[in-house]
Design a protein around this motif. Structure first.
Motif, PDB file in Angstrom:
ATOM      1  N   THR A  27     -26.571  -0.630 116.890  1.00 31.74           N
ATOM      2  CA  THR A  27     -27.518  -1.601 115.891  1.00 31.74           C
ATOM      3  C   THR A  27     -27.877  -2.997 116.490  1.00 31.74           C
ATOM      4  N   ASN A  54     -16.671 -14.163 103.627  1.00 26.90           N
ATOM      5  CA  ASN A  54     -17.657 -12.940 103.988  1.00 26.90           C
ATOM      6  C   ASN A  54     -16.714 -12.202 104.952  1.00 26.90           C
ATOM      7  N   HIS A  59     -14.663  -1.239 112.661  1.00 26.87           N
ATOM      8  CA  HIS A  59     -15.106  -0.338 113.388  1.00 26.87           C
ATOM      9  C   HIS A  59     -13.996   0.804 114.055  1.00 26.87           C
ATOM     10  N   SER A 172     -26.543  -2.078 110.287  1.00 20.81           N
ATOM     11  CA  SER A 172     -26.077  -0.813 109.852  1.00 20.81           C
ATOM     12  C   SER A 172     -26.734  -0.967 108.369  1.00 20.81           C
TER      13      SER A 172
HETATM   14  O1  TXA Z   1     -24.535  -2.994 112.364  1.00 21.35           O
HETATM   15  C1  TXA Z   1     -23.754  -3.690 111.883  1.00 21.35           C
HETATM   16  O2  TXA Z   1     -23.434  -3.483 110.761  1.00 21.35           O
HETATM   17  C2  TXA Z   1     -23.305  -4.709 112.648  1.00 21.35           C
HETATM   18  C3  TXA Z   1     -22.492  -3.992 113.867  1.00 21.35           C
HETATM   19  C4  TXA Z   1     -21.991  -5.235 114.822  1.00 21.35           C
HETATM   20  O3  TXA Z   1     -21.570  -3.204 113.460  1.00 21.35           O
HETATM   21  N1  TXA Z   1     -22.406  -5.596 111.924  1.00 21.35           N
HETATM   22  C5  TXA Z   1     -22.791  -6.578 110.941  1.00 21.35           C
HETATM   23  O4  TXA Z   1     -21.722  -7.118 110.773  1.00 21.35           O
HETATM   24  O5  TXA Z   1     -23.988  -6.635 110.677  1.00 21.35           O
HETATM   25  P1  TXA Z   1     -21.900  -8.607 109.709  1.00 21.35           P
HETATM   26  O6  TXA Z   1     -20.667  -9.218 109.387  1.00 21.35           O
HETATM   27  O7  TXA Z   1     -23.193  -9.588 110.426  1.00 21.35           O
HETATM   28  O8  TXA Z   1     -22.392  -8.088 108.465  1.00 21.35           O
HETATM   29  C6  TXA Z   1     -21.622  -7.468 107.433  1.00 21.35           C
HETATM   30  C7  TXA Z   1     -22.176  -7.350 106.245  1.00 21.35           C
HETATM   31  C8  TXA Z   1     -21.932  -8.664 105.463  1.00 21.35           C
HETATM   32  O9  TXA Z   1     -23.055  -8.936 104.601  1.00 21.35           O
HETATM   33  C9  TXA Z   1     -20.582  -8.483 104.605  1.00 21.35           C
HETATM   34  O10 TXA Z   1     -20.663  -9.298 103.529  1.00 21.35           O
HETATM   35  C10 TXA Z   1     -20.699  -7.141 104.378  1.00 21.35           C
HETATM   36  O11 TXA Z   1     -21.054  -6.569 105.356  1.00 21.35           O
HETATM   37  N2  TXA Z   1     -19.077  -6.627 103.893  1.00 21.35           N
HETATM   38  C11 TXA Z   1     -18.340  -6.363 105.051  1.00 21.35           C
HETATM   39  N3  TXA Z   1     -17.175  -5.995 104.545  1.00 21.35           N
HETATM   40  C12 TXA Z   1     -17.541  -6.004 103.086  1.00 21.35           C
HETATM   41  C13 TXA Z   1     -16.639  -5.643 101.981  1.00 21.35           C
HETATM   42  N4  TXA Z   1     -15.459  -5.275 102.011  1.00 21.35           N
HETATM   43  N5  TXA Z   1     -17.214  -5.727 100.739  1.00 21.35           N
HETATM   44  C14 TXA Z   1     -18.573  -6.156 100.685  1.00 21.35           C
HETATM   45  N6  TXA Z   1     -19.413  -6.452 101.581  1.00 21.35           N
HETATM   46  C15 TXA Z   1     -18.653  -6.368 102.741  1.00 21.35           C
END
Ligand code: TXA
Ligand code: MG
Length: 356
Positions: A27, A54, A59, A172
């Protein structure tokens, strides 16, 4: 800054010693570290300047290896396994309840989990005894990195494993399975909404709800009144009291609270052909509008997959181009992946008050 690139073996060694490494996924590039180690995760938050409320995506190499960290009811398990079999390894993140006995201490009661498809990332996970917590490898709020040099430019000094340009170029798709009878789409992403919707409908006769994207006005108001950061190692349910001004809907995905994907230069989304502003760069597809000083074509044929693959690359290039002072984007189609692209662009443009 050549020295920031590391080999596969070096990346593996650094991760094993609880260091943070930027890694390729299919991604976008991720800023990864041992998800069981709180100090490693703290370092990720510090490097990204990410608000602590946040949570990161975790993974894993396979859905089997998630077992000790998650806890699902039987219906949840059934849907989880079907989605995993249908879309993993790949760009799908599932938000599920955390197992209270999990060693993932620096996470809330739910986890966003996914099995990435990039061969380098998979190979690393295969050789590690822990999952990797990884957000996108960009400073919080800025454009996502789809090439290794984007990470080098914006997070200098962070070791990077170069895996070439990311295949999808978009993050993703996130589906919330906390209430399995009522799955919800939390973030549009590389897998189009329709694909997951029809999958769930055909297999389980349940429909996928979509969490409404935040309005531009709401996003702007966040700038004036940013949400409090209260991360102290663990995000507890009770901490959500700090968010009393936000609806429960919004709290489902803390990342939606944030302004995001913003270039440093002002950006406007065009509604049709228009006169360019002085020094304005154009992000185009198909036949570009005339009169713009520099143009980045996402896809000459207007192919949505190619547009997605090149979206962040184009934004990075225009943002870095010294002869370009502001950005304009041609009107995108809104079907399929187009809706994800539009969502990213609307969020990227929302902080700027340039009228069309
Ligand atoms: O493609 C992707 O998802 C990439 C690659 C590196 O895996 N990662 C990514 O992570 O986009 P990030 O941190 O930029 O975005 C993750 C999103 C955030 O909006 C966060 O709030 C949400 O996922 N998220 C993560 N854990 C969560 C949870 N337990 N409950 C609700 N939202 C969650
Ligand atoms: Mg991100």
């Amino acid at each position: 800054m050549e020295h920031s690139f590391v080999s596969f073996d070096k990346a593996l060694d650094l991760l094993k010693h609880n260091h943070v490494v930027a890694l390729p996924t299919e991604t976008v590039y991720g800023l990864a570290g041992n998800a069981y180690c709180s100090t490693t995760l703290e370092e990720i938050y510090r490097l990204k300047k990410r608000p602590h409320h946040n949570p990161l995506i975790v993974h894993y190499e396979s859905s089997g290896s998630m077992k000790r960290d998650i806890l699902l009811c039987s219906k949840g398990q059934e849907i989880f396994e079907a989605l995993g079999a249908g879309f993993w390894p790949g760009p799908l993140t599932l938000v599920v309840p955390k197992n209270p006995h999990s060693s993932l201490r620096s996470f809330p009661d739910s986890l966003g989990v996914r099995c990435p498809a990039h061969p380098l990332m998979r190979n690393l996970l295969k050789n590690l005894s822990f999952p990797l917590g990884a957000p996108s490898a960009n400073p919080s709020g800025y454009l996502s990195p789809t090439r290794a040099h984007h990470v080098i430019e914006h997070l200098p000094g962070v070791p990077v494993l170069d895996g070439g340009p990311c295949h999808h170029g978009l993050e993703s798709t996130i589906v919330d399975l906390r209430h399995p009878e009522r799955p919800r789409l939390l973030r549009l992403g590389a897998i189009p909404f329709d694909d997951i919707y029809s999958f769930l409908w055909e297999k389980f006769s349940i429909s996928l709800e979509i969490l409404k994207p935040l309005s531009t006005e709401f996003q702007k108001s966040l700038e004036k009144k940013p949400p409090k950061s209260f991360f102290e190692g663990t995000l507890k349910n009770s901490d959500c009291h700090d968010f009393s001004q936000f609806s429960d809907e919004i709290l489902l995905c803390p990342g939606l609270l944030l302004r995001h994907y913003e270039p440093r230069k002002p950006m406007r989304l065009l509604k049709g052909p228009t006169k360019s502003l002085p020094g304005e760069g154009l992000l185009s597809f198909g036949q570009p509008y005339e009169g713009f000083s520099c143009v980045f074509s996402l896809s000459d044929q207007g192919c949505l997959k190619e547009m997605a693959h090149r979206l962040f690359q184009g934004l990075h290039e225009l943002d870095n181009n010294p002869s370009c002072t502001c950005l304009a984007v041609m009107p995108f189609p809104s079907e399929g992946l187009g809706s994800t692209l539009l969502e990213r662009l609307q969020r990227g443009a929302c902080g700027y008050d340039i009228k069309n």
